[in-house]
Write a protein that holds these residues in place. Structure first.
Motif, PDB file in Angstrom:
ATOM      1  N   GLN A  73       0.834  -1.206   0.000  1.00 13.76           N
ATOM      2  CA  GLN A  73       0.000   0.000   0.000  1.00 13.76           C
ATOM      3  C   GLN A  73       0.873   1.263   0.000  1.00 13.76           C
ATOM      4  O   GLN A  73       0.598   2.224  -0.721  1.00 13.76           O
ATOM      5  CB  GLN A  73      -0.843  -0.027   1.261  1.00 13.76           C
ATOM      6  N   ASP A  74       1.937   1.240   0.807  1.00 17.21           N
ATOM      7  CA  ASP A  74       2.856   2.382   0.841  1.00 17.21           C
ATOM      8  C   ASP A  74       3.447   2.652  -0.538  1.00 17.21           C
ATOM      9  O   ASP A  74       3.551   3.799  -0.970  1.00 17.21           O
ATOM     10  CB  ASP A  74       4.019   2.115   1.812  1.00 17.21           C
ATOM     11  N   GLY A  77       1.043   4.300  -2.654  1.00 14.13           N
ATOM     12  CA  GLY A  77       0.871   5.666  -2.152  1.00 14.13           C
ATOM     13  C   GLY A  77       2.023   6.563  -2.595  1.00 14.13           C
ATOM     14  O   GLY A  77       1.802   7.698  -3.033  1.00 14.13           O
ATOM     15  N   LEU A  81       1.935  10.052  -4.837  1.00 14.36           N
ATOM     16  CA  LEU A  81       2.531  11.340  -4.452  1.00 14.36           C
ATOM     17  C   LEU A  81       3.498  11.814  -5.529  1.00 14.36           C
ATOM     18  O   LEU A  81       3.519  12.992  -5.899  1.00 14.36           O
ATOM     19  CB  LEU A  81       3.285  11.212  -3.125  1.00 14.36           C
ATOM     20  N   ARG A 157       8.393  12.610   3.193  1.00 16.67           N
ATOM     21  CA  ARG A 157       7.345  11.683   3.631  1.00 16.67           C
ATOM     22  C   ARG A 157       7.698  10.247   3.226  1.00 16.67           C
ATOM     23  O   ARG A 157       7.530   9.307   3.992  1.00 16.67           O
ATOM     24  CB  ARG A 157       6.013  12.123   2.987  1.00 16.67           C
ATOM     25  N   GLU A 161       8.522   6.647   5.582  1.00 13.97           N
ATOM     26  CA  GLU A 161       7.843   5.352   5.466  1.00 13.97           C
ATOM     27  C   GLU A 161       8.802   4.253   5.029  1.00 13.97           C
ATOM     28  O   GLU A 161       8.659   3.098   5.419  1.00 13.97           O
ATOM     29  CB  GLU A 161       6.653   5.470   4.513  1.00 13.97           C
TER      30      GLU A 161
ATOM     31  N   GLU B  53      -6.151   8.020   2.363  1.00 14.31           N
ATOM     32  CA  GLU B  53      -5.330   6.862   1.998  1.00 14.31           C
ATOM     33  C   GLU B  53      -3.877   7.248   1.715  1.00 14.31           C
ATOM     34  O   GLU B  53      -2.964   6.480   1.949  1.00 14.31           O
ATOM     35  CB  GLU B  53      -5.923   6.145   0.777  1.00 14.31           C
ATOM     36  N   ASN B  54      -3.674   8.450   1.171  1.00 15.24           N
ATOM     37  CA  ASN B  54      -2.309   8.850   0.829  1.00 15.24           C
ATOM     38  C   ASN B  54      -1.536   9.436   2.001  1.00 15.24           C
ATOM     39  O   ASN B  54      -0.329   9.277   2.087  1.00 15.24           O
ATOM     40  CB  ASN B  54      -2.319   9.885  -0.303  1.00 15.24           C
ATOM     41  N   PHE B  55      -2.226  10.152   2.878  1.00 19.86           N
ATOM     42  CA  PHE B  55      -1.484  10.903   3.893  1.00 19.86           C
ATOM     43  C   PHE B  55      -1.700  10.408   5.315  1.00 19.86           C
ATOM     44  O   PHE B  55      -0.991  10.825   6.214  1.00 19.86           O
ATOM     45  CB  PHE B  55      -1.847  12.395   3.803  1.00 19.86           C
ATOM     46  N   ARG B  57      -2.035   6.948   6.409  1.00 21.87           N
ATOM     47  CA  ARG B  57      -1.961   5.503   6.620  1.00 21.87           C
ATOM     48  C   ARG B  57      -1.427   5.170   8.006  1.00 21.87           C
ATOM     49  O   ARG B  57      -1.661   4.094   8.519  1.00 21.87           O
ATOM     50  CB  ARG B  57      -1.091   4.842   5.545  1.00 21.87           C
TER      51      ARG B  57
END
Lengths: 312, 138
Positions: A73-74, A77, A81, A157, A161, B53-55, B57
């Motif tokens: 999922q990351d 994501g 971005l 960011r 992660e 969902e993007n920021f 989690r």
């Protein structure tokens, strides 16, 4: 103000350490170099989810399944971005998000060589988190002080992660390294598979003209080789401490020069894998991406149309 | 910058382009909304979901704002005059009054700071000030 003056003023801003924003004037070359870099970074995040998503249904425990799902999922994501950053750069060139994704499924943009490779065992999932993410973090951390503001902010960011990904990968391989003979063998075989792709990952030893321009524009500040040596410094002792062998008989540290001497990867083979999407898993994974993009087109269209019907 | 979103491709295919929304996240109700980035989405509802969902989690939050990018009005980056500081503004700042500490010393007292007041209000065991209040300060 003519173009040369603008260019000089732009370079002065870079010299002063200022960040460039999407709405600022920038040389066309700067825009195109950035776009190429960030577009590739974005689609690599997306394609990077594939080798690991294959392990979501097969993860050995529920905890491992949840963690690897979070990682997949990351990656998606991060892709989103980064695509946002790429989109804003691409807009003046008349390109949109759809175009950026089309470039991927039509093979017009490259993604990192490591994501063209198979991940046949659970140890591969661990090694991807440990070493591939480890290499990626070194790359990305070196870009944190990039001259392009929107990229720098997103990278901050992403790096936060990625540090979870690193711990996650280490946890998997530490379990295997302390496990049964069979688990240790599986781990060694995964390291054998990933070593050469990892060396290639950092790119050619020589500074190419495009890489030099990126350094001139302060898009990046370190060379491929500096980053690869960082990787060696950090990871070679750790790999060896686990009793694992690195599949390069000529690998040694030249104390005098303070750098690692290594066998160069097969540049031609990996170059072609990346350029022509000719790796063992390239077509299969691009096919999945294409399927998702095309089969869900009607959903995207319906969402846009349903809004048009509403009073806004 | 708002994309109309629909155009013809190869005669029949309809393409979709989403709108850009800037995302602001409020971590607790004692915090302001802070800009964290942007998303593309076909509608405000979907933008809110995509933003979460993007920021978010991992991080906790109590509220998200999304704002169509076209509605954001900003100062220019390339006009430093906008943020010009012609004068020394020390007189507006705590740091502009550092001599208070020295002046209070004459009266065997110390300068008071906001942090001391907040700490005492919260009942945190006081350090030096507690000792002093009960002793020679009175």
């Amino acid at each position: 103000m003519n173009h040369d003056e603008r260019h000089d003023r732009f370079m002065e801003r870079l010299e002063r350490g200022e960040k460039i924003e999407a709405t600022d004037w920038m040389p066309d070359e700067y825009r195109r170099l950035l776009l190429k870099l960030i577009h590739m970074h974005a689609v690599s995040e997306i394609m990077g989810a594939f080798p690991e998503k294959e392990w979501v249904p097969k993860a050995p425990t529920l905890k491992r399944k949840l963690a690897i799902m979070a990682k997949v999922q990351d990656e998606m994501g991060h892709g989103q971005l980064l695509l946002r950053v790429a989109e804003d750069l691409a807009a003046p060139l008349g390109k949109t998000r759809e175009d950026l994704i089309d470039d991927l499924i039509e093979g017009r943009v490259k993604f990192h060589n490591v994501f063209h490779m198979g991940s046949p065992t659970w140890a591969d999932a661990g090694v991807i988190g440990w070493l591939v993410d480890g290499a990626a973090i070194i790359n990305q951390a070196a870009l944190l002080d990039t001259s392009y503001g929107p990229y720098a902010r997103v990278l901050k960011r992403i790096c936060a992660e990625e540090s979870f990904h690193m711990q996650h990968g280490e946890n998997i391989i530490l379990a295997l390294a302390g496990g049964t003979k069979e688990q240790k063998r599986m781990l060694q075989e995964a390291v054998n598979r990933w070593w050469e792709p990892l060396i290639f990952f950092f790119g050619p030893v020589e500074v190419t003209p495009a890489a030099q321009r990126m350094i001139d524009y302060k898009i990046r500040t370190k060379t491929n080789e500096e980053l690869r040596q960082q990787f060696f410094n950090k990871y070679i002792p750790r790999i060896r401490s686990l009793g694992l062998t690195i599949p390069d008989p000529d690998l040694r540290c030249d104390e005098k020069e303070g750098k690692w001497i290594f066998t160069e990867p097969d540049w031609k083979k990996f170059g072609e894998i990346v350029r022509f999407n000719r790796g063992p898993k390239s077509q299969e994974r691009i096919g999945l991406r294409r399927f998702a993009h095309e089969e869900q087109r009607w959903v995207r269209e319906a969402l846009v149309r349903s809004r048009e019907k509403q009073p806004v | 910058m708002r994309e109309k979103g629909v155009e013809k491709l190869e005669g029949c295919e309809i393409r979709t382009e989403y709108e850009v929304f800037e995302v602001f996240v409020q971590k607790t109700q004692a915090d302001p909304h802070i800009h964290v980035g942007s998303v593309v989405a076909p509608s405000p509802d979907m933008a809110l979901v995509t933003a979460r969902e993007n920021f978010l989690r991992r991080e906790q939050a109590v509220n998200i704002w999304i704002v169509p990018r076209d509605e954001v009005h900003a100062t220019p980056y390339d006009d430093p005059d906008w943020f010009a500081r012609e004068f020394d503004r020390k007189y507006r700042e705590v740091g502009g009054y550092s001599e208070n500490g020295r002046l209070w010393k004459r009266y065997r007292e110390r300068a008071m700071h906001l942090e001391d007041i907040v700490r005492d209000l919260n009942g945190t065991p006081a350090g030096n000030s507690g000792k002093r209040d009960g002793g020679k300060g009175s």
